[in-house]
Motif scaffolding. Sequence first.
Motif, PDB file in Angstrom:
ATOM      1  N   GLY A  99      30.090  26.296  46.798  1.00  0.00           N
ATOM      2  CA  GLY A  99      31.043  25.756  47.757  1.00  0.00           C
ATOM      3  C   GLY A  99      31.351  26.726  48.883  1.00  0.00           C
ATOM      4  O   GLY A  99      31.464  26.336  50.050  1.00  0.00           O
ATOM      5  N   ARG A 100      31.497  27.990  48.529  1.00  0.00           N
ATOM      6  CA  ARG A 100      31.780  28.984  49.570  1.00  0.00           C
ATOM      7  C   ARG A 100      30.565  29.206  50.469  1.00  0.00           C
ATOM      8  O   ARG A 100      30.709  29.487  51.668  1.00  0.00           O
ATOM      9  N   ALA A 101      29.369  29.075  49.907  1.00  0.00           N
ATOM     10  CA  ALA A 101      28.171  29.153  50.742  1.00  0.00           C
ATOM     11  C   ALA A 101      28.123  27.983  51.714  1.00  0.00           C
ATOM     12  O   ALA A 101      27.733  28.134  52.880  1.00  0.00           O
ATOM     13  N   LEU A 102      28.526  26.805  51.243  1.00  0.00           N
ATOM     14  CA  LEU A 102      28.590  25.643  52.131  1.00  0.00           C
ATOM     15  C   LEU A 102      29.556  25.900  53.281  1.00  0.00           C
ATOM     16  O   LEU A 102      29.237  25.625  54.447  1.00  0.00           O
ATOM     17  N   GLU A 121      35.208  36.820  50.070  1.00  0.00           N
ATOM     18  CA  GLU A 121      34.342  37.041  48.910  1.00  0.00           C
ATOM     19  C   GLU A 121      33.530  35.792  48.564  1.00  0.00           C
ATOM     20  O   GLU A 121      34.063  34.686  48.505  1.00  0.00           O
ATOM     21  N   ILE A 122      32.240  36.015  48.338  1.00  0.00           N
ATOM     22  CA  ILE A 122      31.347  34.928  47.939  1.00  0.00           C
ATOM     23  C   ILE A 122      30.578  35.279  46.675  1.00  0.00           C
ATOM     24  O   ILE A 122      29.975  34.427  46.041  1.00  0.00           O
ATOM     25  N   SER A 123      30.629  36.554  46.290  1.00  0.00           N
ATOM     26  CA  SER A 123      29.957  36.995  45.062  1.00  0.00           C
ATOM     27  C   SER A 123      30.620  38.264  44.552  1.00  0.00           C
ATOM     28  O   SER A 123      30.979  39.147  45.329  1.00  0.00           O
ATOM     29  N   LEU A 126      38.067  26.313  49.803  1.00  0.00           N
ATOM     30  CA  LEU A 126      37.820  27.715  49.466  1.00  0.00           C
ATOM     31  C   LEU A 126      38.218  28.030  48.034  1.00  0.00           C
ATOM     32  O   LEU A 126      37.573  28.818  47.354  1.00  0.00           O
ATOM     33  N   ARG A 127      39.301  27.433  47.550  1.00  0.00           N
ATOM     34  CA  ARG A 127      39.790  27.722  46.200  1.00  0.00           C
ATOM     35  C   ARG A 127      40.078  26.400  45.488  1.00  0.00           C
ATOM     36  O   ARG A 127      41.066  25.743  45.752  1.00  0.00           O
ATOM     37  N   GLN A 128      39.184  26.018  44.572  1.00  0.00           N
ATOM     38  CA  GLN A 128      39.234  24.719  43.921  1.00  0.00           C
ATOM     39  C   GLN A 128      39.362  24.857  42.400  1.00  0.00           C
ATOM     40  O   GLN A 128      38.989  25.878  41.810  1.00  0.00           O
ATOM     41  N   GLU A 185      31.088  39.910  50.640  1.00  0.00           N
ATOM     42  CA  GLU A 185      31.991  39.075  51.431  1.00  0.00           C
ATOM     43  C   GLU A 185      31.243  38.530  52.643  1.00  0.00           C
ATOM     44  O   GLU A 185      30.656  39.286  53.422  1.00  0.00           O
ATOM     45  N   VAL A 186      31.251  37.220  52.781  1.00  0.00           N
ATOM     46  CA  VAL A 186      30.550  36.568  53.870  1.00  0.00           C
ATOM     47  C   VAL A 186      31.491  36.367  55.057  1.00  0.00           C
ATOM     48  O   VAL A 186      32.699  36.179  54.893  1.00  0.00           O
TER      49      VAL A 186
END
Length: 430
Positions: A390-393, A349-351, A276-278, A338-339
Amino acid sequence: MHDIRAIRENPAAFDAALARRGITDASSRILSIDAERRAAIQTAETAQAEQKKAAREVGAAKAAGNEAEFERLRALVGEKKAEVAAMQDRAKALDTELADALMELPNLPLEDVPEGADEADNVELRRWGSPRALDFAPREHYDLPGVAAGMDFELAAKLSGSRFVVLSGAVARLHRALAQFMIDTHVEENGLVETWTPVLVREEMMYGTGQLPKFGEDSYRTTNGWWLVPTAEVTLTNIVNGLIVEEGYLPRRYVAHTQCFRSEAGSAGKDTAGMLRQHQFEKVEMVSVTHPEASLAEHDRMTRCAEGILEALELPYRTVVLCTGDMGFGARKTHDIEVWLPGQDTYREISSVSVCGDFQARRMNARYRPAGGGKPDFVHTLNGSGLAVGRALIAVLENGQQADGSVTLPAVLHPYLGGRTTLTAQGALA
């Protein structure tokens, strides 16, 4: 950056706007530096005029044989020359001090941005889709049987340290398919111009979009002074750095898929599990450069572009407007999308889609020339994730998970996966 003339004309309004972001009495220091700078300029101009007058009179005194007056005037010319140089140097130093002070102040929030201290005070605008009702306990992405073979955090830690991941096999292909789908959609359906840009940039580009000077610790710098971009916002927005474009050139709408690099300073212990956080991740970034009168409508349009990606992927989401205390440094208003992540039982959050007004344009000196003539004015800039890959994945894996450990994949991705529709519990595409 802020317009010093606007601060001079209405310091109370400037202070009131920044007070909503927790910054008090900002105008007093700014105007103090500005007043001293203007006084130094005025003193230099006066001394320069006196120097020129004395220089003209030197010749007349010499011609008249008045040696005493000649020597007095020659000395005066020297004094005024030194005074001019000193005052010009002082004005230049104060100009730099003023620019630095303005660079450190965040953008002014729009009036309709809600007041608040942190994310708890953000205001939900709408929701789309409903989370699936599962008859089994949902797992987080890294615990799914089909993911384990293709998402290796231990190998990444050996190679690079914490907050990295190695993707392989079906998971890597799914990650790539998501990025390709996003780019294709933004280009073919949303009318954005696909762009490929460097991930290493000059320092002034980071100043242009507001990552510097305040947030240098959040990014990585190479030994020769380049910076690794935290987002393609930096390169896409700086396309107009230093330019005066024709009004008919606007709007410009760009999209790029890039690697992004963030130190995640200050996030110790936060979102350490999974990807999630990279420190290194991929993002599809949207940037628009618009006429000032069009930027608010463009903000809504860009938000819909990002939302449309999630809808096509059949991922439930909610859209919120960030409060003053949670909004980014360069934004006047931000929509976060937020997804839904069933493994965490929450929206993440994704965007973030932000309208910046002329804040970045002033830092970059990016302007447009009105079609009807007149003085060039600053463009407006906007940026938004469309989306974080990555967050969409993560969202696709968690929302498509099945009780047997397999993952049902969204229909729009099937063509990018050779017609395959499922990630099996054994980690293969089928």
